[in-house]
Design an enzyme around this catalytic site. Structure first.
Site, PDB file in Angstrom:
ATOM      1  N   ARG A  60       0.781  -1.191   0.147  1.00  0.00           N
ATOM      2  CA  ARG A  60      -0.159  -0.090  -0.155  1.00  0.00           C
ATOM      3  C   ARG A  60       0.651   1.313   0.049  1.00  0.00           C
ATOM      4  O   ARG A  60       0.437   2.315  -0.588  1.00  0.00           O
ATOM      5  CB  ARG A  60      -0.785  -0.120   1.196  1.00  0.00           C
ATOM      6  CG  ARG A  60      -1.938  -1.175   1.024  1.00  0.00           C
ATOM      7  CD  ARG A  60      -2.901  -1.252   2.184  1.00  0.00           C
ATOM      8  NE  ARG A  60      -2.255  -1.794   3.471  1.00  0.00           N
ATOM      9  CZ  ARG A  60      -2.202  -2.807   3.781  1.00  0.00           C
ATOM     10  NH1 ARG A  60      -2.572  -3.962   3.099  1.00  0.00           N
ATOM     11  NH2 ARG A  60      -1.394  -3.159   4.943  1.00  0.00           N
ATOM     12  N   GLU A  97       3.101  -5.350  13.629  1.00  0.00           N
ATOM     13  CA  GLU A  97       1.939  -5.645  14.576  1.00  0.00           C
ATOM     14  C   GLU A  97       1.472  -7.189  14.533  1.00  0.00           C
ATOM     15  O   GLU A  97       1.116  -7.683  15.603  1.00  0.00           O
ATOM     16  CB  GLU A  97       0.537  -4.848  14.049  1.00  0.00           C
ATOM     17  CG  GLU A  97      -0.012  -4.393  15.471  1.00  0.00           C
ATOM     18  CD  GLU A  97      -1.504  -3.588  15.039  1.00  0.00           C
ATOM     19  OE1 GLU A  97      -1.512  -3.091  13.764  1.00  0.00           O
ATOM     20  OE2 GLU A  97      -2.390  -3.276  15.771  1.00  0.00           O
TER      21      GLU A  97
HETATM   22  P1  AMP Z   1       4.321  -1.604  12.006  1.00  0.00           P
HETATM   23  O1  AMP Z   1       5.529  -2.279  11.328  1.00  0.00           O
HETATM   24  O2  AMP Z   1       3.887  -2.218  13.324  1.00  0.00           O
HETATM   25  O3  AMP Z   1       4.266  -0.232  12.091  1.00  0.00           O
HETATM   26  O4  AMP Z   1       3.164  -1.851  10.901  1.00  0.00           O
HETATM   27  C1  AMP Z   1       2.999  -1.185   9.839  1.00  0.00           C
HETATM   28  C2  AMP Z   1       2.846  -2.219   8.560  1.00  0.00           C
HETATM   29  O5  AMP Z   1       1.757  -3.008   8.708  1.00  0.00           O
HETATM   30  C3  AMP Z   1       2.293  -1.121   7.501  1.00  0.00           C
HETATM   31  O6  AMP Z   1       2.804  -1.556   6.295  1.00  0.00           O
HETATM   32  C4  AMP Z   1       0.707  -1.424   7.507  1.00  0.00           C
HETATM   33  O7  AMP Z   1       0.133  -1.595   6.062  1.00  0.00           O
HETATM   34  C5  AMP Z   1       0.448  -2.865   8.055  1.00  0.00           C
HETATM   35  N1  AMP Z   1      -0.420  -2.737   9.284  1.00  0.00           N
HETATM   36  C6  AMP Z   1      -0.082  -2.879  10.700  1.00  0.00           C
HETATM   37  N2  AMP Z   1      -1.307  -2.864  11.443  1.00  0.00           N
HETATM   38  C7  AMP Z   1      -2.066  -2.369  10.602  1.00  0.00           C
HETATM   39  C8  AMP Z   1      -3.615  -2.265  10.749  1.00  0.00           C
HETATM   40  N3  AMP Z   1      -4.206  -2.139  11.948  1.00  0.00           N
HETATM   41  N4  AMP Z   1      -4.316  -1.861   9.531  1.00  0.00           N
HETATM   42  C9  AMP Z   1      -3.941  -1.687   8.342  1.00  0.00           C
HETATM   43  N5  AMP Z   1      -2.337  -2.014   8.170  1.00  0.00           N
HETATM   44  C10 AMP Z   1      -1.842  -2.533   9.296  1.00  0.00           C
END
Ligand code: AMP
Length: 172
Positions: A60, A97
């Protein structure tokens, strides 16, 4: 204005795993007026500055990153999942996450001293963007900002990206 954009993000509970509330930007991106407004608002602060590259994070981040790059007259660099980029790569592993992953960037994608914006749809824990920031730094890129459509405040991803400037259009 941001409130309208916020309303057009769709919440999908328990995707891709139980307990995750997925923020779906497809509902925002498919509306022409919303998409244009979103890109304009993200680009606004950088108009007239020298931005060489936007680094978009699969998948995305490609959507927001390439639109931002076009608007700023910058190039777009792709950070991809393992095995997708055809030439020699640097790799970084990270925790997100909902799991663990590795990302790759072409070794010749960034030249030392180039001004770079890192772009993705959402900042959660900051693991993903943090790993990309490390790659960009190792390659000598100058990180001007990490830009996101959405920031999940309580996960404090912003702290993980410190000292790099972080911009998010909306937070939940
Ligand atoms: P992080 O590394 O934990 O900051 O997670 C960010 C990445 O995971 C991004 O590429 C987001 O597209 C995806 N992502 C994590 N949590 C979500 C969520 N609740 N909704 C949509 N995409 C998420």
């Amino acid at each position: 204005m941001v409130e309208q954009l916020k309303k057009s993000v769709r919440d999908v509970p328990d995707f891709p795993k139980k307990g995750i509330l997925f923020k779906d930007i497809t509902t925002l991106c498919k509306e022409p007026s919303m998409f244009v407004r979103m890109v304009d608002m993200m680009a606004h602060r950088h108009i007239g500055k020298k931005i060489d590259l936007v680094v978009g994070i699969e998948a995305r981040g490609f959507v927001v990153g390439s639109a931002l790059a076009y608007k700023l007259g910058a190039g777009i660099v792709l950070v991809r999942k393992p095995g997708k980029l055809p030439h020699k790569t640097h790799q970084a592993s990270y925790t997100l996450e909902y799991g663990k992953d590795t990302l790759e960037i072409h070794q010749d994608a960034i030249q030392p001293g180039q001004n770079v914006i890192i772009a993705d749809d959402l900042l959660a824990t900051g693991g993903t963007a943090g790993a990309v920031a490390k790659l960009v730094e190792q390659m000598g890129g100058n990180i001007i900002e990490c830009s996101f459509i959405i920031e999940l405040d309580e996960l404090k991803g912003r702290e993980k990206l410190s000292p790099h400037p972080v911009f998010s259009l909306m937070s939940f």
